[in-house]
Design a protein around this motif. Structure first.
Motif, PDB file in Angstrom:
ATOM      1  N   GLY A   1      61.267  74.776 -11.566  1.00  0.00           N
ATOM      2  CA  GLY A   1      59.824  74.538 -11.568  1.00  0.00           C
ATOM      3  C   GLY A   1      59.298  74.215 -12.958  1.00  0.00           C
ATOM      4  O   GLY A   1      59.977  74.447 -13.957  1.00  0.00           O
ATOM      5  N   VAL A   2      58.111  73.639 -12.985  1.00  0.00           N
ATOM      6  CA  VAL A   2      57.417  73.372 -14.251  1.00  0.00           C
ATOM      7  C   VAL A   2      56.110  74.154 -14.207  1.00  0.00           C
ATOM      8  O   VAL A   2      55.388  74.126 -13.202  1.00  0.00           O
ATOM      9  CB  VAL A   2      57.138  71.868 -14.440  1.00  0.00           C
ATOM     10  CG1 VAL A   2      56.378  71.619 -15.742  1.00  0.00           C
ATOM     11  CG2 VAL A   2      58.441  71.087 -14.432  1.00  0.00           C
ATOM     12  N   LEU A   3      55.833  74.865 -15.297  1.00  0.00           N
ATOM     13  CA  LEU A   3      54.614  75.675 -15.358  1.00  0.00           C
ATOM     14  C   LEU A   3      53.400  74.798 -15.648  1.00  0.00           C
ATOM     15  O   LEU A   3      53.504  73.815 -16.393  1.00  0.00           O
ATOM     16  CB  LEU A   3      54.756  76.734 -16.455  1.00  0.00           C
ATOM     17  CG  LEU A   3      55.861  77.767 -16.194  1.00  0.00           C
ATOM     18  CD1 LEU A   3      56.261  78.464 -17.483  1.00  0.00           C
ATOM     19  CD2 LEU A   3      55.385  78.776 -15.153  1.00  0.00           C
ATOM     20  N   GLU A   4      52.264  75.175 -15.062  1.00  0.00           N
ATOM     21  CA  GLU A   4      51.067  74.351 -15.315  1.00  0.00           C
ATOM     22  C   GLU A   4      50.624  74.533 -16.765  1.00  0.00           C
ATOM     23  O   GLU A   4      50.902  75.535 -17.405  1.00  0.00           O
ATOM     24  CB  GLU A   4      49.941  74.720 -14.337  1.00  0.00           C
ATOM     25  CG  GLU A   4      49.375  76.096 -14.548  1.00  0.00           C
ATOM     26  CD  GLU A   4      48.278  76.432 -13.553  1.00  0.00           C
ATOM     27  OE1 GLU A   4      48.154  75.743 -12.523  1.00  0.00           O
ATOM     28  OE2 GLU A   4      47.563  77.398 -13.824  1.00  0.00           O
ATOM     29  N   ARG A   5      49.905  73.493 -17.236  1.00  0.00           N
ATOM     30  CA  ARG A   5      49.532  73.462 -18.649  1.00  0.00           C
ATOM     31  C   ARG A   5      48.558  74.601 -18.977  1.00  0.00           C
ATOM     32  O   ARG A   5      47.616  74.846 -18.242  1.00  0.00           O
ATOM     33  CB  ARG A   5      48.900  72.111 -18.974  1.00  0.00           C
ATOM     34  CG  ARG A   5      48.767  71.837 -20.437  1.00  0.00           C
ATOM     35  CD  ARG A   5      48.187  70.458 -20.689  1.00  0.00           C
ATOM     36  NE  ARG A   5      49.142  69.379 -20.405  1.00  0.00           N
ATOM     37  CZ  ARG A   5      50.165  69.073 -21.216  1.00  0.00           C
ATOM     38  NH1 ARG A   5      50.378  69.761 -22.318  1.00  0.00           N
ATOM     39  NH2 ARG A   5      50.965  68.083 -20.906  1.00  0.00           N
TER      40      ARG A   5
END
Lengths: 234, 409
Positions: free
Chosen positions: B188-192
């Protein structure tokens, strides 16, 4: 005849100018009955203006008593005197003293404003007073748009609008030419014969001659008091 | 004579000298505008600070391991691991105000994708960490408890790390990267999240399960946690209470009695926020004192012009008195005039202040917060200035001798 409208008893008015005591009025006693047309005559410095200020409740005596309508004004506060001027007295000045940049009718409304009369009735009564001095058609004019005679008639309407018992006129023709002077004096005479008490202060004998009674003053004292025909001739 | 009549007389008198009235009101206009703008800007800055700290996590306490002392030289906090995994368990289960607690182990490592590499801070933690920091994934899935249990070689990338390794706008989910040569799958990629108040980029990071971190990336310290513990408190009102409970628990567990020094420290981020806020408050206080001086000068200006006006209109006052105006009516007339003048100034000032606040907040990207109380207070202040500084001239007018006033040229 009941109590006189105006009753002066040994009235004194003294000022101190520096170290000098000036006796502007020095023991004046006289009565003026309701409905009289009186002229107070005298040279400048005779005390006639002081007399007018006292009778007009703009000033209070330093000695003696002054009763207006039976009440002694000595104990009156400044606010009481203001109410008295508003209800019982009307002023006409030599230099008209209309408010600048204010229409004729608004100038006439002024005493009613301070009497707490509502705006509709105020306007109606002011128009009525203007009609009485023959200026109903000029009600929206400001003083700069009126001639001297017209301005003085607006001032008379203002003095009359609260239906006062006494109309005080201080050299009412002093700033007018002879033709308009005659008109203004005629108006005052009419008012005098309509039952209102008119007190005229002047130094001119021909103006005083319009009155029925003439009081002559000198050095703060009354020196002559009698019917106009007799006094003015002498 | 009623309020409307008095006010309309006052308005007409002011209209006669429109320019003069406007110039007189300028002091009030500037003073009130300064107050309104200050409050609005201050509120904007405050909510900006609050937003920044909300980004770090709400109700967040950070427990750092304590110092060691050797030979009289005392190391700083974190110089010695003193927090144990049992401490963490105790915090999670024994402290009622605590919502969640998560370990945060940290190391710097080189991350490698197929064709790029990037050095960043790698943190070993548990799924609770994401809840504590209120951090969601923008792509893929978050870390799960089973990932921690199984020691899965999975990684969550911060947006910055993802951009550096895979290029902006790419989807790295499913790709494999190497951390210290160990392959990890990106899940996953974490939100900014942006920057910390100190300018640190929250998004330049990579998160791995704490079990994997201990086994693969960093030497294990056995019972001790080689990092910090992050704690979130249930209610923001209980943050300092929670801090006290945690202190008591850890002192008890570490057998620190009486006056003994803590071998850990608890950072309360609300305190950091309040320090930031203090800076903004100092600026506000400065602007408010400028506003106060401006209102004072404005008031003196009103007094000055009212004195001029009373003198100019001496004869008018005489006439009004002759036809029956009482001293109180004259007083009311001139007070109403100065009050009207200052209130008009106040209203214009509110308009100007709102405009200034709008421009400033647009410039700095702050939300525009206007408090109605500020406007009410500003209006009240200008009214007080009008009455306060108009009183002397009005009294002077009401005490005039009508005979003298009528003779005045």
């Amino acid at each position: 005849m009941g109590d006189p409208l105006i009753e002066l008893r040994d009235v004194q008015r003294r000022y101190t100018l520096g170290d000098v005591e000036v006796r502007a009025l020095d023991g004046v006693s006289l009565d003026i009955a309701s409905g009289e047309f009186v002229a107070i005559m005298g040279a400048s410095g005779s005390g006639k203006s002081t007399m007018m200020n006292l009778i007009g409740c703009l000033d209070r005596p330093t000695g003696g008593t002054y009763r207006l309508n039976g009440s002694d004004v000595a104990g009156f506060s400044r606010a009481d005197l203001a109410h008295l001027r508003n209800k019982t007295l009307g002023f006409v000045f030599q230099n008209f003293n209309l408010l600048a940049r204010t229409s004729a009718v608004e100038n006439v409304e002024l005493p009613l404003l301070y009497a707490g009369v509502k705006s509709k009735e105020r306007r109606a009564r002011a128009m009525e007073a203007l009609a009485r001095v023959g200026l109903a058609d000029r009600f929206e004019h400001e003083s700069t748009q009126l001639s001297g005679g017209q301005q003085q008639r607006v001032a008379i309407a203002r003095a009359l609008v609260n239906r006062p018992a006494v109309l005080l006129a201080d050299e009412p023709t002093g700033a007018l030419d002879s033709k308009t002077s005659v008109e203004v004096m005629k108006l005052l005479e009419e008012l005098g014969s309509s039952g209102i008490t008119v007190i005229l202060v002047t130094h001119a004998a021909d103006v005083a001659a319009h009155a029925r009674r003439v009081i002559v003053m000198r050095d703060g004292k009354v020196i002559t008091d009698g019917p106009a025909e007799k006094v003015v001739k002498s | 004579m009623n309020v409307f009549e008095t006010t309309s007389i006052a308005l007409r008198a002011l209209k006669r000298n429109t320019l003069r009235s406007l110039l007189t009101a300028i002091g009030i206009i500037i003073g009130v505008a300064a107050v309104i703008a200050t409050v609005a800007i201050g509120e904007g800055a405050r909510s900006q600070v609050e937003e920044t700290f909300a980004a770090m996590g709400t109700n967040l306490l950070i427990i750092m391991p304590g110092s060691n002392s050797s030979g009289g030289a005392r190391g700083g906090f974190g110089s010695q691991p003193t927090l144990t995994w049992d401490d963490l368990k105790a915090i999670q289960t024994e402290v009622p105000t605590v919502a969640q607690a998560a370990p945060a182990l940290r190391t710097n490592a080189q991350l490698q994708s197929d064709d790029q590499n990037w050095a960043t801070s790698v943190q070993g933690t548990t799924p609770d960490f994401l809840a504590i920091r209120r951090w969601k994934v923008s792509r893929g899935v978050p870390m799960s408890d089973s990932d921690v249990d199984s020691g899965a070689k999975i990684v969550l990338l911060g947006q910055t790390a993802s951009d550096k390794l895979f290029g902006a706008n790419s989807d790295p989910v499913g790709q494999v990267i190497r951390i210290k040569n160990v392959p990890f799958q990106v899940v996953g990629v974490l939100e900014r999240k942006g920057q910390s108040p100190m300018g640190q980029d929250y998004d330049d990071t990579a998160l791995v399960p704490v079990s994997t971190f201990k086994a693969r990336l960093s030497p294990s310290l056995g019972n001790y946690i080689a990092g910090t513990i992050m704690v979130s408190i249930r209610n923001s009102a209980d943050v300092s209470k929670g801090q006290d409970q945690l202190t008591a628990l850890l002192r008890d567990r570490h057998r620190i009695g009486g006056n003994g020094e803590d071998d850990f420290s608890i950072r309360n981020l609300a305190e950091v926020a309040s320090a930031q806020q203090q800076g903004a408050d100092t600026l506000s206080a400065l602007l408010v004192s400028i506003a106060a001086v401006s209102l004072l000068v404005g008031g003196i200006g009103i007094m000055n012009i009212m004195l001029v006006s009373v003198t100019e209109r001496t004869r008018e006052i005489g006439v009004r008195m002759a036809v029956g105006a009482t001293p109180n009516q004259i007083l009311a007339q001139f007070l109403t005039e100065s009050l009207t003048l200052s209130l008009i100034g106040g209203l214009l000032g509110i308009g100007l202040g709102l405009l200034a606040a709008q421009l400033t907040s647009a410039q700095f990207g702050w939300p525009l917060k206007v408090r109605p109380e500020a406007m009410i207070i500003a209006t009240g202040f200008s009214a007080a200035v009008g009455i306060g500084f108009g009183l002397y001239p009005a009294l002077k007018a009401s005490r005039m001798d009508p005979i003298v006033a009528l003779r005045f040229d």
